[in-house]
Design a protein around this motif. Structure first.
Motif, PDB file in Angstrom:
ATOM      1  N   UNK A 116       0.790  -1.217   0.000  1.00  0.00           N
ATOM      2  CA  UNK A 116       0.000   0.000   0.000  1.00  0.00           C
ATOM      3  C   UNK A 116       0.829   1.278   0.000  1.00  0.00           C
ATOM      4  N   UNK A 117       2.144   1.140   0.192  1.00  0.00           N
ATOM      5  CA  UNK A 117       3.022   2.311   0.190  1.00  0.00           C
ATOM      6  C   UNK A 117       3.001   3.043  -1.151  1.00  0.00           C
ATOM      7  N   UNK A 118       2.570   2.374  -2.208  1.00  0.00           N
ATOM      8  CA  UNK A 118       2.504   3.065  -3.496  1.00  0.00           C
ATOM      9  C   UNK A 118       1.465   4.183  -3.470  1.00  0.00           C
ATOM     10  N   UNK A 119       0.620   4.187  -2.476  1.00  0.00           N
ATOM     11  CA  UNK A 119      -0.375   5.245  -2.342  1.00  0.00           C
ATOM     12  C   UNK A 119       0.155   6.510  -1.691  1.00  0.00           C
ATOM     13  N   UNK A 135       8.706   7.920 -21.310  1.00  0.00           N
ATOM     14  CA  UNK A 135       8.659   6.472 -21.138  1.00  0.00           C
ATOM     15  C   UNK A 135       9.342   6.166 -19.809  1.00  0.00           C
ATOM     16  N   UNK A 136       8.587   5.643 -18.870  1.00  0.00           N
ATOM     17  CA  UNK A 136       9.075   5.443 -17.509  1.00  0.00           C
ATOM     18  C   UNK A 136       9.696   4.059 -17.347  1.00  0.00           C
ATOM     19  N   UNK A 137      10.799   3.994 -16.609  1.00  0.00           N
ATOM     20  CA  UNK A 137      11.458   2.711 -16.371  1.00  0.00           C
ATOM     21  C   UNK A 137      11.584   2.465 -14.881  1.00  0.00           C
ATOM     22  N   UNK A 143      11.202   4.951  -8.553  1.00  0.00           N
ATOM     23  CA  UNK A 143      11.872   4.374  -7.386  1.00  0.00           C
ATOM     24  C   UNK A 143      11.137   3.115  -6.929  1.00  0.00           C
ATOM     25  N   UNK A 144      11.898   2.083  -6.623  1.00  0.00           N
ATOM     26  CA  UNK A 144      11.332   0.839  -6.109  1.00  0.00           C
ATOM     27  C   UNK A 144      10.907   1.026  -4.652  1.00  0.00           C
ATOM     28  N   UNK A 145       9.977   0.192  -4.225  1.00  0.00           N
ATOM     29  CA  UNK A 145       9.563   0.168  -2.818  1.00  0.00           C
ATOM     30  C   UNK A 145       9.674  -1.273  -2.346  1.00  0.00           C
ATOM     31  N   UNK A 146      10.459  -1.494  -1.317  1.00  0.00           N
ATOM     32  CA  UNK A 146      10.613  -2.834  -0.766  1.00  0.00           C
ATOM     33  C   UNK A 146       9.262  -3.345  -0.261  1.00  0.00           C
ATOM     34  N   UNK A 147       8.891  -4.527  -0.683  1.00  0.00           N
ATOM     35  CA  UNK A 147       7.620  -5.120  -0.279  1.00  0.00           C
ATOM     36  C   UNK A 147       6.453  -4.754  -1.177  1.00  0.00           C
ATOM     37  N   UNK A 148       6.719  -3.909  -2.173  1.00  0.00           N
ATOM     38  CA  UNK A 148       5.648  -3.491  -3.077  1.00  0.00           C
ATOM     39  C   UNK A 148       6.077  -3.607  -4.541  1.00  0.00           C
ATOM     40  N   UNK A 150       5.591  -5.756  -6.979  1.00  0.00           N
ATOM     41  CA  UNK A 150       4.564  -6.065  -7.978  1.00  0.00           C
ATOM     42  C   UNK A 150       3.696  -4.833  -8.249  1.00  0.00           C
ATOM     43  N   UNK A 151       3.268  -4.169  -7.206  1.00  0.00           N
ATOM     44  CA  UNK A 151       2.407  -2.991  -7.367  1.00  0.00           C
ATOM     45  C   UNK A 151       3.157  -1.827  -8.013  1.00  0.00           C
ATOM     46  N   UNK A 152       4.428  -1.634  -7.660  1.00  0.00           N
ATOM     47  CA  UNK A 152       5.217  -0.555  -8.261  1.00  0.00           C
ATOM     48  C   UNK A 152       5.393  -0.807  -9.748  1.00  0.00           C
ATOM     49  N   UNK A 153       5.745  -2.025 -10.109  1.00  0.00           N
ATOM     50  CA  UNK A 153       5.892  -2.351 -11.535  1.00  0.00           C
ATOM     51  C   UNK A 153       4.561  -2.195 -12.264  1.00  0.00           C
ATOM     52  N   UNK A 154       3.497  -2.625 -11.620  1.00  0.00           N
ATOM     53  CA  UNK A 154       2.171  -2.534 -12.218  1.00  0.00           C
ATOM     54  C   UNK A 154       1.764  -1.083 -12.447  1.00  0.00           C
ATOM     55  N   UNK A 155       1.993  -0.225 -11.461  1.00  0.00           N
ATOM     56  CA  UNK A 155       1.645   1.194 -11.613  1.00  0.00           C
ATOM     57  C   UNK A 155       2.517   1.851 -12.678  1.00  0.00           C
ATOM     58  N   UNK A 156       3.787   1.485 -12.725  1.00  0.00           N
ATOM     59  CA  UNK A 156       4.689   2.013 -13.757  1.00  0.00           C
ATOM     60  C   UNK A 156       4.194   1.606 -15.137  1.00  0.00           C
ATOM     61  N   UNK A 157       3.831   0.331 -15.299  1.00  0.00           N
ATOM     62  CA  UNK A 157       3.302  -0.145 -16.585  1.00  0.00           C
ATOM     63  C   UNK A 157       1.998   0.563 -16.937  1.00  0.00           C
ATOM     64  N   UNK A 158       1.125   0.735 -15.949  1.00  0.00           N
ATOM     65  CA  UNK A 158      -0.153   1.407 -16.187  1.00  0.00           C
ATOM     66  C   UNK A 158       0.073   2.840 -16.660  1.00  0.00           C
ATOM     67  N   UNK A 159       1.002   3.540 -16.030  1.00  0.00           N
ATOM     68  CA  UNK A 159       1.291   4.917 -16.440  1.00  0.00           C
ATOM     69  C   UNK A 159       1.915   4.959 -17.832  1.00  0.00           C
TER      70      UNK A 159
END
Length: 175
Positions: A116-119, A135-137, A143-148, A150-159
């Motif tokens: 939930x830290x991605x929020x 184009x975001x990488x 920035x990566x978030x430890x424990x998140x 999957x969600x960080x990659x998912x939000x990056x892909x969505x954006x």
């Protein structure tokens, strides 16, 4: 599970879905008013032909992409999307100015115990100012978030999908 228990479960799920949709609408309304600094606004759903929609990596469905007006003047756009997390999906909102530059991103509903830290506003600020040519990488721009992860990659892909979709729409001169 007997039929009575199943019926009760089904009714509960239906009622929860209505409550959730109402809560999401309130959150979206608040973010639009706060970001665009307006007391009230109107909006118009933007739809695209099925041919154009097939070319877009983001899902532009009914009511998830809108043009926002205040005092009969166009002020920007809002896009509401869903992205996968580890076992569920989360809802996010992207507010864009008239030139389709990201003003704000917000996680509207996150349904996992972890990640939930991605929020956090601080993490989401990375997307502010991004435009269709970006184009975001993950790991470089985002920035990566430890424990998140999957969600960080998912939000990056969505954006990235949204930015690419905006690029396509601009090239076709439909925005």
């Amino acid at each position: 599970m007997n039929i009575k228990q199943f019926s009760l479960l089904l009714i509960t799920l239906v009622l929860l879905s209505f409550t959730t949709q109402k809560d999401l609408s309130k959150k979206v309304d608040k973010e639009i008013k706060d970001t665009f600094k307006v007391a009230s606004y109107t909006y118009e759903t933007i739809t695209f032909s099925s041919e154009i929609n097939k070319e877009l990596p983001s899902k532009f469905e009914s009511n998830n992409f809108i043009a926002i007006k205040a005092n009969n003047k166009f002020i920007g756009y809002a896009y509401m999307g869903k992205a996968p997390s580890k076992t569920d999906q989360f809802d996010y909102l992207v507010l864009l100015d008239k030139d389709q530059i990201v003003l704000k991103t917000k996680i509207i509903a996150y349904r996992e115990d972890y990640g939930g830290e991605i929020g956090s506003k601080r993490w989401l600020q990375q997307f502010t100012g991004k435009k269709s040519s970006d184009n975001l990488r993950y790991g470089d721009d985002i920035v990566a978030i430890s424990g998140a992860t999957i969600s960080v990659r998912s939000m990056t892909n969505a954006m990235n999908n949204l930015l690419q979709s905006l690029r396509i729409l601009q090239s076709k001169k439909v925005l």
